[in-house]
Motif scaffolding. Structure first.
Motif, PDB file in Angstrom:
ATOM      1  N   GLY A 233      46.446  47.874  37.773  1.00 54.46           N
ATOM      2  CA  GLY A 233      45.139  47.253  37.325  1.00 54.46           C
ATOM      3  C   GLY A 233      45.413  45.649  36.749  1.00 54.46           C
ATOM      4  N   VAL A 234      46.491  45.369  37.096  1.00 57.24           N
ATOM      5  CA  VAL A 234      46.873  43.967  36.595  1.00 57.24           C
ATOM      6  C   VAL A 234      46.652  42.937  37.628  1.00 57.24           C
ATOM      7  N   THR A 235      46.679  41.712  37.070  1.00 57.80           N
ATOM      8  CA  THR A 235      46.837  40.430  38.033  1.00 57.80           C
ATOM      9  C   THR A 235      47.844  39.494  37.855  1.00 57.80           C
ATOM     10  N   VAL A 236      48.604  39.300  38.862  1.00 62.07           N
ATOM     11  CA  VAL A 236      49.631  38.565  38.651  1.00 62.07           C
ATOM     12  C   VAL A 236      49.551  37.137  39.212  1.00 62.07           C
ATOM     13  N   HIS A 237      49.668  36.201  38.542  1.00 60.79           N
ATOM     14  CA  HIS A 237      49.545  34.759  38.794  1.00 60.79           C
ATOM     15  C   HIS A 237      50.952  34.349  39.331  1.00 60.79           C
ATOM     16  N   CYS A 238      50.741  34.394  40.484  1.00 62.47           N
ATOM     17  CA  CYS A 238      52.033  33.918  41.450  1.00 62.47           C
ATOM     18  C   CYS A 238      51.604  32.414  41.821  1.00 62.47           C
ATOM     19  N   ASP A 239      51.634  31.556  40.956  1.00 64.38           N
ATOM     20  CA  ASP A 239      51.024  29.926  41.265  1.00 64.38           C
ATOM     21  C   ASP A 239      51.875  28.755  40.568  1.00 64.38           C
ATOM     22  N   GLY A 240      53.208  29.161  40.380  1.00 65.27           N
ATOM     23  CA  GLY A 240      53.938  28.053  39.729  1.00 65.27           C
ATOM     24  C   GLY A 240      53.575  27.590  38.624  1.00 65.27           C
ATOM     25  N   GLY A 241      52.716  28.407  37.787  1.00 64.91           N
ATOM     26  CA  GLY A 241      52.232  27.795  36.623  1.00 64.91           C
ATOM     27  C   GLY A 241      50.703  26.897  36.780  1.00 64.91           C
ATOM     28  N   PHE A 242      50.189  27.307  37.808  1.00 65.26           N
ATOM     29  CA  PHE A 242      48.882  26.351  38.031  1.00 65.26           C
ATOM     30  C   PHE A 242      47.745  26.919  37.011  1.00 65.26           C
ATOM     31  N   HIS A 243      47.883  28.290  36.556  1.00 63.79           N
ATOM     32  CA  HIS A 243      46.864  28.839  35.866  1.00 63.79           C
ATOM     33  C   HIS A 243      47.080  28.397  34.405  1.00 63.79           C
ATOM     34  N   LEU A 244      48.244  27.605  33.802  1.00 63.34           N
ATOM     35  CA  LEU A 244      48.417  27.419  32.919  1.00 63.34           C
ATOM     36  C   LEU A 244      47.867  25.938  32.504  1.00 63.34           C
ATOM     37  N   GLY A 245      47.400  25.270  33.541  1.00 59.95           N
ATOM     38  CA  GLY A 245      46.847  23.831  33.367  1.00 59.95           C
ATOM     39  C   GLY A 245      48.042  22.786  33.369  1.00 59.95           C
ATOM     40  N   GLN A 246      47.553  21.528  33.147  1.00 59.15           N
ATOM     41  CA  GLN A 246      48.423  20.524  33.203  1.00 59.15           C
ATOM     42  C   GLN A 246      49.739  20.622  32.198  1.00 59.15           C
TER      43      GLN A 246
END
Length: 248
Positions: A233-246
């Motif tokens: 039931g988890v979501t893994v953000h595998c995006d280089g930190g893009f979800h953290l913003g600038q």
């Protein structure tokens, strides 16, 4: 890690799907490669075959729900069962909000959300009987942040996140884990985004570099392996930190 397992990977002809399929095969799984691009499937299958892996090619348009259900039955009959399902296939297209047509909305729904639901529902039937299964869905950072120029894509990927959590609750008692990966701008889908292809307008991310399929595929491998038996039931953000913003 996946010895004696049977894995189905959609979108396996290119990008993240191809890399996931290769990783699963290298880990010992027999892999059913699913994609509408038959030539691409052959190329990926050749890579796996050369390494000593075993594949089944399944050319399929996932927008056809009846054909998708038939394909699941065919894979189970040919390979005996399905232990792992990686829903990687997807379509996108940068379209202004007011320009999104009902046809494009329906097409986005059919591939990005409906096919994911149909595959989970039908693959899970065998998994429930064996009380074992690993399902890995592909969402997007767009599901969390939204996109003004791609609202229909964002909406369907948000639906994938809701489906992931719901399926995890419904299937958990049968020891089936259901998780989602949120990548960003690392697949063949970026052909629709020439600025990204040219290295311009790169979304800010903490790691300050574009991602590659090889950066993302190990997450799919972890979520398909025994190492994630207590993760669901988890979501893994595998995006280089893009979800953290600038970055600061």
């Amino acid at each position: 890690m996946l010895a004696d397992k049977v894995a189905v990977v959609t979108g396996a002809a290119a990008g993240i799907g191809a890399e996931v399929a290769v990783r699963y095969a290298a880990a010992g799984a027999r892999v059913a490669l699913v994609d509408r691009d038959a030539a691409g499937l052959e190329a990926v299958a050749a890579r796996i075959d050369e390494a000593g892996g075993e594949t089944v090619r399944v050319p399929l348009d996932l927008s056809d729900a009846a054909a998708t259900i038939e394909a699941v039955t065919g894979i189970e009959n040919r390979m005996g069962r399905i232990d792992v399902l990686a829903n990687v296939a997807g379509i996108t297209g940068r379209t202004d909000f007011d320009a999104i047509t009902l046809d494009s909305l329906d097409a986005m729904y059919a591939v990005n959300l409906r096919s994911t639901f149909v595959l989970i529902q039908h693959v899970a039937r065998g998994m429930r009987e064996r009380r074992y299964g690993k399902i890995v869905n592909t969402a997007s950072i767009s599901a969390v942040r939204g996109q003004g120029s791609n609202a229909h894509y964002s909406a369907m990927k948000a639906g994938v996140l809701g489906l992931t959590r719901s399926a995890a609750k419904a299937l958990g008692p049968f020891q089936i884990t259901v998780n989602a990966v949120c990548p960003v701008a690392v697949t063949a889908l970026t052909r629709d985004y020439p600025d990204l292809q040219a290295g311009r307008a790169l979304p800010p991310r903490s790691l300050n570099r574009a991602g590659e399929p090889a950066d993302v595929a190990p997450t799919y491998l972890f979520l398909a392996s025994p190492h994630s038996d207590y993760v669901t039931g988890v979501t893994v953000h595998c995006d280089g930190g893009f979800h953290l913003g600038q970055p600061a």
